[in-house]
Design a protein around this motif. Sequence first.
Motif, mmCIF file in Angstrom:
data_model
loop_
_atom_site.group_PDB
_atom_site.id
_atom_site.type_symbol
_atom_site.label_atom_id
_atom_site.label_comp_id
_atom_site.label_asym_id
_atom_site.label_seq_id
_atom_site.Cartn_x
_atom_site.Cartn_y
_atom_site.Cartn_z
ATOM 1 N N GLN A 151 0.875 -1.176 0.000
ATOM 2 C CA GLN A 151 0.000 0.000 0.000
ATOM 3 C C GLN A 151 0.911 1.224 0.000
ATOM 4 O OE1 GLN A 151 -3.119 -0.418 3.183
ATOM 5 N NE2 GLN A 151 -1.927 -2.236 3.610
ATOM 6 N N ALA A 152 1.456 1.521 -1.166
ATOM 7 C CA ALA A 152 2.492 2.537 -1.281
ATOM 8 C C ALA A 152 2.149 3.775 -0.465
ATOM 9 C CB ALA A 152 2.685 2.906 -2.748
ATOM 10 N N PRO A 153 3.109 4.281 0.287
ATOM 11 C CA PRO A 153 4.512 3.841 0.330
ATOM 12 C C PRO A 153 4.778 2.718 1.320
ATOM 13 C CG PRO A 153 4.258 5.792 1.661
ATOM 14 C CD PRO A 153 2.899 5.526 1.068
ATOM 15 N N LYS A 154 3.723 2.137 1.911
ATOM 16 C CA LYS A 154 3.940 1.025 2.835
ATOM 17 C C LYS A 154 4.249 -0.256 2.059
ATOM 18 C CE LYS A 154 -0.106 1.743 4.808
ATOM 19 N NZ LYS A 154 -1.263 1.664 5.739
ATOM 20 N N PRO A 155 5.208 -1.049 2.522
ATOM 21 C CA PRO A 155 5.530 -2.300 1.823
ATOM 22 C C PRO A 155 4.506 -3.382 2.136
ATOM 23 C CG PRO A 155 6.865 -2.116 3.798
ATOM 24 C CD PRO A 155 6.061 -0.827 3.704
ATOM 25 N N ALA A 156 4.561 -4.468 1.386
ATOM 26 C CA ALA A 156 3.767 -5.641 1.712
ATOM 27 C C ALA A 156 4.341 -6.295 2.962
ATOM 28 C CB ALA A 156 3.774 -6.634 0.545
ATOM 29 N N MET A 157 3.468 -6.849 3.805
ATOM 30 C CA MET A 157 3.941 -7.503 5.026
ATOM 31 C C MET A 157 4.893 -8.657 4.711
ATOM 32 S SD MET A 157 0.894 -7.437 7.854
ATOM 33 C CE MET A 157 -0.476 -7.910 6.829
ATOM 34 N N LEU A 158 4.601 -9.403 3.639
ATOM 35 C CA LEU A 158 5.485 -10.511 3.275
ATOM 36 C C LEU A 158 6.914 -10.019 3.086
ATOM 37 C CD1 LEU A 158 6.117 -13.415 2.335
ATOM 38 C CD2 LEU A 158 5.507 -12.684 0.024
ATOM 39 N N HIS A 159 7.073 -8.877 2.444
ATOM 40 C CA HIS A 159 8.415 -8.418 2.105
ATOM 41 C C HIS A 159 9.135 -7.789 3.293
ATOM 42 C CE1 HIS A 159 6.672 -8.338 -2.165
ATOM 43 N NE2 HIS A 159 7.300 -9.479 -1.936
ATOM 44 N N VAL A 160 8.401 -7.482 4.372
ATOM 45 C CA VAL A 160 9.050 -7.132 5.630
ATOM 46 C C VAL A 160 9.587 -8.403 6.281
ATOM 47 C CG1 VAL A 160 8.686 -6.174 7.944
ATOM 48 C CG2 VAL A 160 7.621 -5.082 5.952
ATOM 49 N N ILE A 161 8.783 -9.460 6.247
ATOM 50 C CA ILE A 161 9.172 -10.722 6.889
ATOM 51 C C ILE A 161 10.310 -11.409 6.156
ATOM 52 C CG2 ILE A 161 8.336 -13.061 7.414
ATOM 53 C CD1 ILE A 161 5.586 -11.735 7.948
ATOM 54 N N ASP A 162 10.237 -11.470 4.812
ATOM 55 C CA ASP A 162 11.289 -12.180 4.073
ATOM 56 C C ASP A 162 12.478 -11.280 3.721
ATOM 57 O OD1 ASP A 162 10.598 -10.656 1.832
ATOM 58 O OD2 ASP A 162 9.705 -12.333 0.733
ATOM 59 N N ARG A 163 12.376 -9.973 4.077
ATOM 60 C CA ARG A 163 13.451 -8.985 3.916
ATOM 61 C C ARG A 163 13.743 -8.644 2.459
ATOM 62 N NH1 ARG A 163 17.027 -8.321 8.729
ATOM 63 N NH2 ARG A 163 15.891 -9.256 10.472
ATOM 64 N N THR A 164 12.779 -8.885 1.598
ATOM 65 C CA THR A 164 12.904 -8.371 0.233
ATOM 66 C C THR A 164 12.871 -6.848 0.261
ATOM 67 O OG1 THR A 164 11.852 -10.331 -0.700
ATOM 68 C CG2 THR A 164 11.829 -8.343 -2.050
#
Length: 589
Positions: free
Chosen positions: A265-278
């Motif tokens: 939800q720009a500029p917020k990242p997807a939760m998955l990509h916080v967890i997997d560090r993408t």
Amino acid sequence: MKQTAFLSAIIAATLAAPAAMAMNPQPDPQNPEGFVVTRAEVQAAEVAKTHDPMYTTWAQALRTRTNDIVEAIVPGAASNPENVKRVERVFPEADWDFLTQMAAPEYTYTRFLRAIGKFPAFCGEYTDGRDSDAICKKSIVTAFAHFAQETGGHIAIDNYWDNPQGLEEWQQALVHVREMGWSEGQEGYTTGCGQNDWQNKRWPCAAGQGYFGRGAKQLSYHFNYGAFSEVMYAGDATKLLNEPGLVADSWLNLASAIWFFLTPQAPKPAMLHVIDRTWVPSQRELDAGIGYGFGTTINIINGGIECGEQNKDKGQPVNRIRYWEGLAKHFNIPIEADETNTCWQQLPYGSLNLQGATDVLYTNWDGNWKYFADRPGGYSFECELVGYQTAYSALVEGDYEKCVTNFYESHAGWPAVRVVDVIDTNPGDGSNPGDGGTPTNTWDKDAVYLTGDRVTVNGVTYEAKYWNQGVNPETAGQWGAWKVVSGDTTGGNTPTNPDTGSGNGTDTGTDTGTDTGTGGDTGGTGGDTGTTNPDTGTNPDQGETTWNATTVYLGGDQVLVNGVTYEALYWNQGNNPVSGAQWGPWKKI
């Protein structure tokens, strides 16, 4: 949503990011007030703006399987997709049962597997050395921590009367399938429905339906139901707008949460990509205390209400953190040294100004309002990426072209644009009406004309300098609402006393947040309303000044300052034309 074709285009853009092709809009032979641009120009512009590899990652994360494949998924089936088999391995049905002893019967392990099967990226395979199983398990546990807050029982372990099994609160997820106090057949959460705006054009509410919270993530409001429906039903927004109950009574009750988990939800990242560090936090985010860890997932979901020092002891974030820590301990999820479980030390995303940051990517298109002197009316005829929700997503195939053509009429005052494969440079000789030959009279006294609109009267083409209605181009005069673009006006039709035409322009914009969930963030609504400088109908005297610091001026508006005429290049307010800034909003004429 046709993700395959879009993904190919994004990958091509990543491998080779060509320079943007200059837009070269031409008059539209089918519309004397419009313009045409080529599809090649539009596609080149889109590719140039989305060449960062993260756009490929986002597109891959949102790829979906067809519903016939998804609905064939059952526990233990050899035909189950690979990511579903991974879930069955790291989070078997016994774990599901352990966490759902209070759950509503609409939530089942089969539906959970189908929800995950819809999105190959959830619990997918990482080929770069990251531990796919560990990321999968951490993703599921994170989701359950939020489920326990959004739809949980919240019953104390020592309350034997209501909790005879003595379940921990983090074991009480998915108790509610519909928001408390609501049932099917009730209208509700219809704020904004029926308005003449882009949200209703893209996601029209259905009569008699309610868009209250449903499912594991309590999906709410028509713009979220419509956007989710597009993903679930190959671009068809109306399916769930007409049948929102499916989000409660089918596997969509869990798929809606997985979709939210994967969607930036720009500029917020997807939760998955916080967890997997993408995701790599930008410097502005780091300065605001936003980094890796469960706390950032709270900020993504509900930062405006639950994050920041003022919310340090608030019930909602305190609960989420307790649930996450209890689940992480039970399932042996390690907490890395640079991860933070809390978000009270973070600035909420809604309060963080990331617009213009060079290390932040955005996922929504809006009209590019910068001034281009070499293009008709100074318009860009392009769209740009912005850090707020709009009618057009950079992750949806075809949305850039829709943005350029103003498909959902979200850009007030945008020129009429049509995209064609080839521009016909020899449209006709005028022997047939409408074939592109000598133009006929097109001005209509009842029509509303916006800045840049063009009309033809007696062989002379005029362009609107600002919003006007009923102002005859032939009698508008030098200071009026129209300027001559081409043709001979020496036939004596220019009046000594110009028409006192005036124009009022309104630029309204709605920024509606996509956060879902009980008590979730909702975007604010804002609009600026401006009145263009009206033509005074008099010849200017030396020293006369018509500019006003509180007036909003649009591109093409003209003012006098000490007898000198200036023309606005673009929207501005409070910018004194006399300042003479090289890149400012005014030019002397």
